[in-house]
Design a protein around this motif. Structure first.
Motif, short mmCIF file in Angstrom:
data_model
loop_
_atom_site.label_atom_id
_atom_site.label_comp_id
_atom_site.label_asym_id
_atom_site.label_seq_id
_atom_site.Cartn_x
_atom_site.Cartn_y
_atom_site.Cartn_z
N GLY A 87 0.81 -1.21 0.00
CA GLY A 87 0.00 0.00 0.00
C GLY A 87 0.84 1.26 0.00
N SER A 88 0.15 2.38 0.12
CA SER A 88 0.82 3.69 0.06
C SER A 88 0.37 4.58 1.21
N LEU A 89 1.26 5.48 1.60
CA LEU A 89 0.96 6.53 2.56
C LEU A 89 1.70 7.78 2.14
N ARG A 90 1.16 8.92 2.52
CA ARG A 90 1.84 10.18 2.26
C ARG A 90 1.99 10.92 3.58
N LEU A 91 3.24 11.20 3.93
CA LEU A 91 3.54 11.97 5.13
C LEU A 91 3.72 13.44 4.76
N ALA A 92 3.26 14.31 5.64
CA ALA A 92 3.38 15.74 5.42
C ALA A 92 4.01 16.39 6.64
N ASP A 141 7.02 16.79 2.03
CA ASP A 141 6.19 15.60 2.01
C ASP A 141 7.02 14.38 1.66
N LEU A 142 6.51 13.22 2.04
CA LEU A 142 7.14 11.96 1.67
C LEU A 142 6.04 11.02 1.17
N GLN A 143 6.05 10.77 -0.13
CA GLN A 143 5.12 9.81 -0.72
C GLN A 143 5.76 8.43 -0.66
N MET A 144 5.09 7.51 0.00
CA MET A 144 5.63 6.17 0.19
C MET A 144 4.73 5.16 -0.52
N ASN A 145 5.29 4.50 -1.52
CA ASN A 145 4.55 3.50 -2.29
C ASN A 145 5.16 2.13 -2.08
N ASN A 146 4.37 1.11 -2.40
CA ASN A 146 4.84 -0.27 -2.28
C ASN A 146 5.48 -0.50 -0.91
N LEU A 147 4.77 -0.13 0.12
CA LEU A 147 5.31 -0.24 1.47
C LEU A 147 5.53 -1.69 1.88
N LYS A 148 6.57 -1.89 2.66
CA LYS A 148 6.96 -3.21 3.14
C LYS A 148 6.93 -3.23 4.66
N ASN A 176 17.95 12.95 -2.21
CA ASN A 176 18.74 11.75 -1.97
C ASN A 176 17.91 10.78 -1.15
N TYR A 177 18.12 9.48 -1.39
CA TYR A 177 17.32 8.47 -0.73
C TYR A 177 18.20 7.38 -0.15
N GLU A 178 17.75 6.80 0.94
CA GLU A 178 18.36 5.60 1.48
C GLU A 178 18.10 4.47 0.49
N ASP A 179 19.05 3.57 0.34
CA ASP A 179 18.97 2.58 -0.73
C ASP A 179 17.68 1.76 -0.70
N SER A 180 17.21 1.39 0.48
CA SER A 180 16.07 0.48 0.55
C SER A 180 14.75 1.14 0.13
N VAL A 181 14.71 2.45 0.06
CA VAL A 181 13.47 3.13 -0.32
C VAL A 181 13.54 3.73 -1.71
N ASN A 182 14.71 3.67 -2.30
CA ASN A 182 14.87 4.24 -3.64
C ASN A 182 13.87 3.58 -4.59
N ASP A 183 13.23 4.37 -5.44
CA ASP A 183 12.22 3.91 -6.41
C ASP A 183 10.88 3.59 -5.77
N ARG A 184 10.77 3.70 -4.45
CA ARG A 184 9.47 3.49 -3.80
C ARG A 184 8.98 4.78 -3.12
N PHE A 185 9.89 5.56 -2.57
CA PHE A 185 9.55 6.78 -1.86
C PHE A 185 9.94 7.99 -2.70
N THR A 186 9.17 9.05 -2.57
CA THR A 186 9.48 10.31 -3.23
C THR A 186 9.32 11.46 -2.25
N ILE A 187 10.39 12.23 -2.09
CA ILE A 187 10.34 13.40 -1.22
C ILE A 187 10.12 14.64 -2.07
N SER A 188 9.33 15.56 -1.56
CA SER A 188 9.08 16.81 -2.27
C SER A 188 8.92 17.93 -1.25
N ARG A 189 9.07 19.17 -1.70
CA ARG A 189 8.93 20.30 -0.79
C ARG A 189 8.31 21.48 -1.51
N ASP A 190 7.70 22.34 -0.72
CA ASP A 190 7.16 23.59 -1.22
C ASP A 190 7.87 24.70 -0.45
#
Length: 125
Positions: free
Chosen positions: A15-20, A78-85, A57-71
């Motif tokens: 699943g996915s979650l988005r942190l703000a 924010d941190l968009q987290m997909n394909n959570l484990k 920059n991302y920690e290796d285990s979250v690369n390609d699953r998490f996306t950080i963005s800012r305003d």
């Protein structure tokens, strides 16, 4: 300066979650913003960071699953987290390197690291 994090919760694996996270207070300038996480009994680890220009920059285990963005206008990250484990389960903390305005209206010559209160992410298998 305060950082307020939100968005954690319980999700099934895949699943996915988005942190703000929003920074507020006497802020003159924010440099790097980041998300960390911590399991009980373990050290806090950097998950992702982002510069004012958007370089991430991302920690290796979250690369390609998490996306950080800012305003930068809203002082949010924010941190968009997909394909959570299940191994992503942890308390997540946002942080920001801030140059604050001082009480006399001047700007601090120093940078300070501020932290949010943490938000729990639980991933069930």
């Amino acid at each position: 300066v305060q950082l307020q994090a939100s968005g954690g919760g319980l999700v099934q694996a895949g699943g996915s979650l988005r942190l703000a996270c929003a920074a507020s207070g006497s802020i003159f300038e924010i440099n790097v913003m980041a998300w960390y996480r911590q399991d009980p009994g373990k050290q806090r680890e950097l998950v992702a960071s982002i510069t004012p220009g958007g370089s991430a920059n991302y920690e290796d285990s979250v690369n390609d699953r998490f996306t950080i963005s800012r305003d930068n206008d809203k002082n949010t990250v924010d941190l968009q987290m997909n394909n959570l484990k299940p191994e992503d389960t942890a308390v997540y903390f946002c942080s920001a390197s801030v140059r604050p305005r001082l009480d006399d209206g001047t700007v601090s010559g120093r940078w300070y690291d501020y932290w949010g209160q943490g938000t729990l992410v639980t991933v069930s298998s």
